[in-house]
Design a protein around this motif. Sequence first.
Motif, PDB file in Angstrom:
ATOM      1  N   ARG A 204      -7.353   5.397  -2.013  1.00  0.00           N
ATOM      2  CA  ARG A 204      -8.721   4.746  -2.223  1.00  0.00           C
ATOM      3  C   ARG A 204      -9.632   5.865  -2.222  1.00  0.00           C
ATOM      4  O   ARG A 204     -10.646   5.455  -2.615  1.00  0.00           O
ATOM      5  CB  ARG A 204      -8.915   3.858  -1.006  1.00  0.00           C
ATOM      6  CG  ARG A 204     -10.206   3.101  -1.379  1.00  0.00           C
ATOM      7  CD  ARG A 204     -10.197   1.988  -2.590  1.00  0.00           C
ATOM      8  NE  ARG A 204     -11.153   1.008  -2.489  1.00  0.00           N
ATOM      9  CZ  ARG A 204     -11.490   0.540  -3.558  1.00  0.00           C
ATOM     10  NH1 ARG A 204     -11.502   0.998  -4.661  1.00  0.00           N
ATOM     11  NH2 ARG A 204     -12.411  -0.425  -3.489  1.00  0.00           N
ATOM     12  N   CYS A 205      -8.989   7.252  -1.713  1.00  0.00           N
ATOM     13  CA  CYS A 205     -10.149   8.025  -1.774  1.00  0.00           C
ATOM     14  C   CYS A 205     -10.120   8.987  -2.898  1.00  0.00           C
ATOM     15  O   CYS A 205     -11.343   9.478  -3.363  1.00  0.00           O
ATOM     16  CB  CYS A 205     -10.069   8.753  -0.323  1.00  0.00           C
ATOM     17  SG  CYS A 205     -10.190   7.987   1.075  1.00  0.00           S
TER      18      CYS A 205
ATOM     19  N   VAL B  68      -1.148   3.344  -2.509  1.00  0.00           N
ATOM     20  CA  VAL B  68      -2.658   3.399  -2.800  1.00  0.00           C
ATOM     21  C   VAL B  68      -3.171   4.569  -2.117  1.00  0.00           C
ATOM     22  O   VAL B  68      -3.083   4.587  -0.980  1.00  0.00           O
ATOM     23  CB  VAL B  68      -3.085   1.965  -2.251  1.00  0.00           C
ATOM     24  CG1 VAL B  68      -4.779   1.933  -2.565  1.00  0.00           C
ATOM     25  CG2 VAL B  68      -2.378   0.763  -3.083  1.00  0.00           C
TER      26      VAL B  68
ATOM     27  N   CYS C   9       0.764  -1.200   0.119  1.00  0.00           N
ATOM     28  CA  CYS C   9       0.133  -0.071  -0.201  1.00  0.00           C
ATOM     29  C   CYS C   9       0.802   1.321  -0.043  1.00  0.00           C
ATOM     30  O   CYS C   9       0.355   2.446  -0.320  1.00  0.00           O
ATOM     31  CB  CYS C   9      -1.150  -0.130   1.187  1.00  0.00           C
ATOM     32  SG  CYS C   9      -0.180   0.065   2.623  1.00  0.00           S
TER      33      CYS C   9
ATOM     34  N   GLN D 128      -8.034  12.998   1.389  1.00  0.00           N
ATOM     35  CA  GLN D 128      -9.498  12.851   1.942  1.00  0.00           C
ATOM     36  C   GLN D 128      -9.460  12.384   3.266  1.00  0.00           C
ATOM     37  O   GLN D 128      -9.485  13.096   4.312  1.00  0.00           O
ATOM     38  CB  GLN D 128     -10.215  11.984   0.851  1.00  0.00           C
ATOM     39  CG  GLN D 128     -11.032  13.165   0.078  1.00  0.00           C
ATOM     40  CD  GLN D 128     -12.207  12.162  -0.962  1.00  0.00           C
ATOM     41  OE1 GLN D 128     -12.690  11.141  -0.529  1.00  0.00           O
ATOM     42  NE2 GLN D 128     -11.854  12.470  -2.377  1.00  0.00           N
ATOM     43  N   CYS D 129      -9.348  11.189   3.375  1.00  0.00           N
ATOM     44  CA  CYS D 129      -9.348  10.392   4.698  1.00  0.00           C
ATOM     45  C   CYS D 129      -7.739  10.667   5.407  1.00  0.00           C
ATOM     46  O   CYS D 129      -7.830  10.545   6.419  1.00  0.00           O
ATOM     47  CB  CYS D 129      -9.571   8.789   4.725  1.00  0.00           C
ATOM     48  SG  CYS D 129      -8.178   7.952   4.051  1.00  0.00           S
ATOM     49  N   GLY D 130      -7.124  10.963   4.527  1.00  0.00           N
ATOM     50  CA  GLY D 130      -5.580  11.158   4.825  1.00  0.00           C
ATOM     51  C   GLY D 130      -4.780  10.203   5.090  1.00  0.00           C
ATOM     52  O   GLY D 130      -3.397  10.339   5.414  1.00  0.00           O
ATOM     53  N   TYR D 131      -5.223   8.793   5.025  1.00  0.00           N
ATOM     54  CA  TYR D 131      -4.534   7.906   5.564  1.00  0.00           C
ATOM     55  C   TYR D 131      -3.309   7.551   4.709  1.00  0.00           C
ATOM     56  O   TYR D 131      -2.354   6.838   5.163  1.00  0.00           O
ATOM     57  CB  TYR D 131      -5.322   6.446   5.634  1.00  0.00           C
ATOM     58  CG  TYR D 131      -4.648   5.599   6.607  1.00  0.00           C
ATOM     59  CD1 TYR D 131      -4.685   5.785   8.039  1.00  0.00           C
ATOM     60  CD2 TYR D 131      -4.011   4.331   6.198  1.00  0.00           C
ATOM     61  CE1 TYR D 131      -4.210   4.827   8.952  1.00  0.00           C
ATOM     62  CE2 TYR D 131      -3.348   3.429   7.198  1.00  0.00           C
ATOM     63  CZ  TYR D 131      -3.523   3.530   8.416  1.00  0.00           C
ATOM     64  OH  TYR D 131      -2.868   2.830   9.333  1.00  0.00           O
ATOM     65  N   CYS D 132      -3.359   7.974   3.320  1.00  0.00           N
ATOM     66  CA  CYS D 132      -2.303   7.735   2.534  1.00  0.00           C
ATOM     67  C   CYS D 132      -1.354   8.831   2.219  1.00  0.00           C
ATOM     68  O   CYS D 132      -0.083   8.581   1.855  1.00  0.00           O
ATOM     69  CB  CYS D 132      -2.667   7.409   0.916  1.00  0.00           C
ATOM     70  SG  CYS D 132      -3.487   8.987   0.406  1.00  0.00           S
TER      71      CYS D 132
END
Lengths: 158, 455
Positions: free
Chosen positions: A137-138, A135, A47, A100-104
Amino acid sequence: MASRIVAFNLNGRDVEVMVKPLTTLQTVLREHLHLTATKSGCRQGGCGTCTVLVNGEPMLSCLLPVEDIAGQQVVTLEGITPVEGLHPIQQAFFDNYAIQCGYCSPGMIMIIKALLDRNPNPTRQEVMDAIAGNVCRCTGYESILRAAEDAARRLQSA
Amino acid sequence: MSEVTSAVARDVKKEFHVVGKSVPRRDGVGHVTGKTVYVDDISFPGMLHLKMVRSPIHHGIIRNVDFSAAEKVPGFVRVLTHRDVPKNIYTILCLIGVGPDEEPVLAVDRVLYKGEPIAAIVAETEEAAMEAVSRVRLDLEELPAVFDVEEALKPGAPILKPWGTNYFVYEGHHCRRVRFGDVEKGFAQADYIIEEVYNTSPIEHAPTETTACVAKPEPDGRYTVYTNTQALFFTMDNTALILQVPFSKLHFVGGTVGGGFGGKVDVIVEPIATLAAMKTGCPVKFKYTREEEMRVSSTRSAWRMYFKDGVMKDGRIIARKVISYADSGAYNRHTPYAVTKHAANVAGPYFIPNVYIDAYCVYTNRQPASAMRGFGVTPASFAVECQMDKIAETIGMDPWEIRFINAYRNGDMRPHQKVVEDATLIEVMKAAAELAGHQLPEHLLKMHSWDREKA
Ligand code: FES
Ligand code: FES
């Protein structure tokens, strides 16, 4: 198997950690040192959320036994974040809504840092190649590509 | 400029604080600096880790589970089985009156899908928990499994539900039904009968951050649960029901979600992690591995939809019959609700005077399906719009025209007995044509949603 001490340089400071064999750099950062900007989306190299720089090269910290980087220079997102304000790449991500979610985002910012350090003026294709292992996803990537281009401009005019 | 866009232009001349402006995100600085705290970034001294013993088979009877080797793993703390869960059988949507309860938190004597949780192991480290899980000896008797919605409804299929069918029962009926007008009469009058079957596949949401929570006992006897659920209070209420504790015992903290898309509205990790915290007195983290996220967490349900339409030469659809099957997987989760939404929407945003819909919520031995972005409606829209193109092609009409002719107008009655009050399809299509650079003919441009033009 017995633990042993591994020393390396993290964000400009020398650190020593006591680890069991095969403990990953990701585990050391997140669980031993509580530096959680480096994320943990898969722990199997799929990821890119755990991307850090080792001697300036982007590496997946989830696949990297910390013994392998003894004595080397590691930079994480914490290491490029100024005390006040944002790094130009961070600012570009913020301004272009590349989050967006910020995780990446931590992994994306580190991989783009690695790219811009060696290629200050990349083409869009070169940015796409650079983030191919990361990756998101958002966002659908478009805003991330824009942010990378914007970051390149900011760094060149700085 | 079309009527719509000029109306919008008129409106944005007004001064708004937020509308029409780019607003910096409040959580943006946290995201770009890595300072946003996601659930997996939270840890506490003495925190334990939970891992699940999962079914390796799609369908079977649990004859015996032997924990003796697992208990010897250094760092092992305890095991939880269905006997430890106060209200083990639940259904998430009981909060909106859906029943009966049918999903076990931990399997009792049977497993219905590969990956179904059988027991939870709590250990001092994640590695120890995983090691202990791998030492659990399962004695299972494999049963025939069914993976296709129509196979599952055939006589002789393995029956998965205690009430004796493989479908959800809607108020005494075998499916969610919509009856409007007389569809057979419509078919008899139609110039064309156009039939097609549409299938959609399950989709994994694949959020970048996996499902996780940390449950922590507090000195005042309450439990704080840090979670990345998309449905905080829904999850808290279900957790309280499953654990049979008053809501006031639980304090849920959330809102930071590393991607959800509907995949984090099921109540899966919180009840068992909170139970583990209750039984051990320690904070407990339960975080899905990427493998669990991909293989065990719910997916969008797969659908099969049979369409039969009666269409006139002038393009009017005068009858539509749809038989739909949603693959709910082994348990309800959110699919009974998805099927209801589907039944209300599968006639499409079009006025059709004769409609007949049977929408089934079917159980199979797949991992449970659940919510995902417009669940129930998204597959309906896919099928409806493919069908509209097929109709246009069959009768030799422009695909824009067929949609304009049939589009809802205000005042139309929808098949599930709701009067349309806020139709915008025609205006949206005009705006879409404009954006796509497609020139619509005059007679379509003259149409609008608030009145049906006389033919
Ligand atoms: S966590 Fe390292 S690549 Fe996903
Ligand atoms: S912003 Fe959510 S994964 Fe990229």
